[in-house]
Design a protein around this motif. Structure first.
Motif, PDB file in Angstrom:
ATOM      1  N   VAL A   1      41.112 -16.558  60.300  1.00  0.00           N
ATOM      2  CA  VAL A   1      41.593 -15.539  59.377  1.00  0.00           C
ATOM      3  C   VAL A   1      41.179 -14.160  59.860  1.00  0.00           C
ATOM      4  O   VAL A   1      39.990 -13.815  59.861  1.00  0.00           O
ATOM      5  N   VAL A   2      42.162 -13.376  60.296  1.00  0.00           N
ATOM      6  CA  VAL A   2      41.922 -11.980  60.657  1.00  0.00           C
ATOM      7  C   VAL A   2      42.031 -11.190  59.360  1.00  0.00           C
ATOM      8  O   VAL A   2      43.115 -11.070  58.789  1.00  0.00           O
ATOM      9  N   PHE A   3      40.886 -10.678  58.868  1.00  0.00           N
ATOM     10  CA  PHE A   3      40.934  -9.981  57.585  1.00  0.00           C
ATOM     11  C   PHE A   3      40.748  -8.478  57.704  1.00  0.00           C
ATOM     12  O   PHE A   3      40.861  -7.749  56.724  1.00  0.00           O
ATOM     13  N   ARG A   4      40.514  -8.027  58.905  1.00  0.00           N
ATOM     14  CA  ARG A   4      40.482  -6.582  59.145  1.00  0.00           C
ATOM     15  C   ARG A   4      40.794  -6.358  60.621  1.00  0.00           C
ATOM     16  O   ARG A   4      40.246  -7.036  61.488  1.00  0.00           O
ATOM     17  N   LEU A   5      41.678  -5.407  60.867  1.00  0.00           N
ATOM     18  CA  LEU A   5      42.126  -5.117  62.221  1.00  0.00           C
ATOM     19  C   LEU A   5      42.496  -3.649  62.273  1.00  0.00           C
ATOM     20  O   LEU A   5      43.306  -3.183  61.462  1.00  0.00           O
ATOM     21  N   ASP A   6      41.902  -2.928  63.215  1.00  0.00           N
ATOM     22  CA  ASP A   6      42.246  -1.503  63.275  1.00  0.00           C
ATOM     23  C   ASP A   6      43.651  -1.331  63.867  1.00  0.00           C
ATOM     24  O   ASP A   6      44.183  -2.228  64.520  1.00  0.00           O
ATOM     25  N   ASP A   7      44.243  -0.190  63.609  1.00  0.00           N
ATOM     26  CA  ASP A   7      45.631   0.059  64.012  1.00  0.00           C
ATOM     27  C   ASP A   7      45.863  -0.053  65.509  1.00  0.00           C
ATOM     28  O   ASP A   7      46.956  -0.391  65.943  1.00  0.00           O
ATOM     29  N   SER A   8      44.857   0.214  66.315  1.00  0.00           N
ATOM     30  CA  SER A   8      45.031   0.181  67.764  1.00  0.00           C
ATOM     31  C   SER A   8      44.594  -1.160  68.373  1.00  0.00           C
ATOM     32  O   SER A   8      44.504  -1.276  69.598  1.00  0.00           O
ATOM     33  N   TYR A   9      44.306  -2.142  67.524  1.00  0.00           N
ATOM     34  CA  TYR A   9      43.933  -3.486  67.974  1.00  0.00           C
ATOM     35  C   TYR A   9      42.713  -3.455  68.907  1.00  0.00           C
ATOM     36  O   TYR A   9      42.663  -4.149  69.910  1.00  0.00           O
ATOM     37  N   GLN A  10      41.701  -2.670  68.501  1.00  0.00           N
ATOM     38  CA  GLN A  10      40.479  -2.577  69.286  1.00  0.00           C
ATOM     39  C   GLN A  10      39.332  -3.366  68.678  1.00  0.00           C
ATOM     40  O   GLN A  10      38.427  -3.788  69.392  1.00  0.00           O
ATOM     41  N   THR A  11      39.321  -3.550  67.355  1.00  0.00           N
ATOM     42  CA  THR A  11      38.306  -4.372  66.689  1.00  0.00           C
ATOM     43  C   THR A  11      38.981  -5.248  65.640  1.00  0.00           C
ATOM     44  O   THR A  11      39.963  -4.844  65.014  1.00  0.00           O
ATOM     45  N   ALA A  12      38.427  -6.447  65.476  1.00  0.00           N
ATOM     46  CA  ALA A  12      38.956  -7.391  64.500  1.00  0.00           C
ATOM     47  C   ALA A  12      37.796  -8.090  63.806  1.00  0.00           C
ATOM     48  O   ALA A  12      36.791  -8.418  64.443  1.00  0.00           O
ATOM     49  N   TYR A  13      37.931  -8.308  62.496  1.00  0.00           N
ATOM     50  CA  TYR A  13      36.984  -9.101  61.721  1.00  0.00           C
ATOM     51  C   TYR A  13      37.672 -10.429  61.442  1.00  0.00           C
ATOM     52  O   TYR A  13      38.786 -10.462  60.918  1.00  0.00           O
ATOM     53  N   VAL A  14      36.992 -11.517  61.783  1.00  0.00           N
ATOM     54  CA  VAL A  14      37.593 -12.843  61.680  1.00  0.00           C
ATOM     55  C   VAL A  14      36.641 -13.773  60.939  1.00  0.00           C
ATOM     56  O   VAL A  14      35.425 -13.710  61.121  1.00  0.00           O
ATOM     57  N   THR A  15      37.209 -14.643  60.109  1.00  0.00           N
ATOM     58  CA  THR A  15      36.434 -15.672  59.437  1.00  0.00           C
ATOM     59  C   THR A  15      37.178 -16.997  59.547  1.00  0.00           C
ATOM     60  O   THR A  15      38.267 -17.056  60.108  1.00  0.00           O
ATOM     61  N   GLY A  16      36.567 -18.026  59.016  1.00  0.00           N
ATOM     62  CA  GLY A  16      37.185 -19.341  58.972  1.00  0.00           C
ATOM     63  C   GLY A  16      37.610 -19.653  57.555  1.00  0.00           C
ATOM     64  O   GLY A  16      37.895 -18.761  56.764  1.00  0.00           O
ATOM     65  N   TYR A  17      37.581 -20.929  57.206  1.00  0.00           N
ATOM     66  CA  TYR A  17      38.013 -21.345  55.871  1.00  0.00           C
ATOM     67  C   TYR A  17      36.968 -21.081  54.803  1.00  0.00           C
ATOM     68  O   TYR A  17      37.244 -21.201  53.615  1.00  0.00           O
TER      69      TYR A  17
END
Length: 183
Positions: free
Chosen positions: A114-130
């Motif tokens: 689950v990508v729950f946060r992603l900056d507009d330029s696709y440089q950082t992503a916050y990911v979790t599981g179930y």
């Protein structure tokens, strides 16, 4: 017959539970898979057994012709003195938001990605599981600013993650591959 029915019900519960969303976590509504593909560096993660002790962790995503991803996770085990690698397969969850994918490293068994946060330029992503036992901060670069890390921690706490076991991944000088290391 009853045994098969019970097994089927349990199996369906496990499979659907592992691809569900954590309560009150919303996947990003837009995710351009072409922009997302490529190399991501693991900056921080909640500690868990399948990555325990690994440094220099990366995830490489490449789009397949059918729209799925091939995922190659790689990290260095100082304890074993070798690189560890796992290849998986990821697909969007049918009918779900763009940021809700499912990934498998073990045949037909999938877990939420689950990508729950992603900056507009696709440089950082916050990911979790179930559930909230899984959390990653991914970046296109092996280092991020203290501000980026502080913002990640603040958002994670606000979303209910327990950060006591947060690991900041060593992405410093890469270990040299030994001549006898087949990886």
């Amino acid at each position: 017959m009853l045994y098969r029915l019970i097994f089927s019900v349990v199996w369906v519960a496990l499979v659907t539970g592992c691809t569900s969303l954590p309560e009150d976590i919303e996947p990003v509504s837009e995710l351009d898979l072409k922009e997302y593909q490529g190399t991501w560096y693991e900056i921080a993660r909640l500690d868990h057994s399948f990555e325990r002790g690994l440094t220099h962790v990366t995830a490489e995503y490449s789009i397949n012709d059918d729209g799925s991803f091939t995922v190659i996770n790689r990290g260095y085990s100082r304890e074993e003195g070798s690189w560890q690698e796992a290849e998986g397969h990821a697909v969007p969850v049918e009918g779900g938001p763009a940021g809700h994918l499912k990934v498998s490293f073990f045949g037909p068994f999938y877990a939420s990605y689950v990508v729950f946060r992603l900056d507009d330029s696709y440089q950082t992503a916050y990911v979790t599981g179930y559930n909230r036992e899984y959390l990653w901060l991914l970046s296109r670069t092996p280092e991020v600013s203290e501000e980026t890390l502080a913002e990640f921690r603040a958002v994670a706490r606000e979303k209910g993650f327990d950060l006591q076991e947060l690991v900041i991944v060593d992405q410093g000088t890469k270990p040299v591959r030994r001549a006898d290391d087949p990886s």
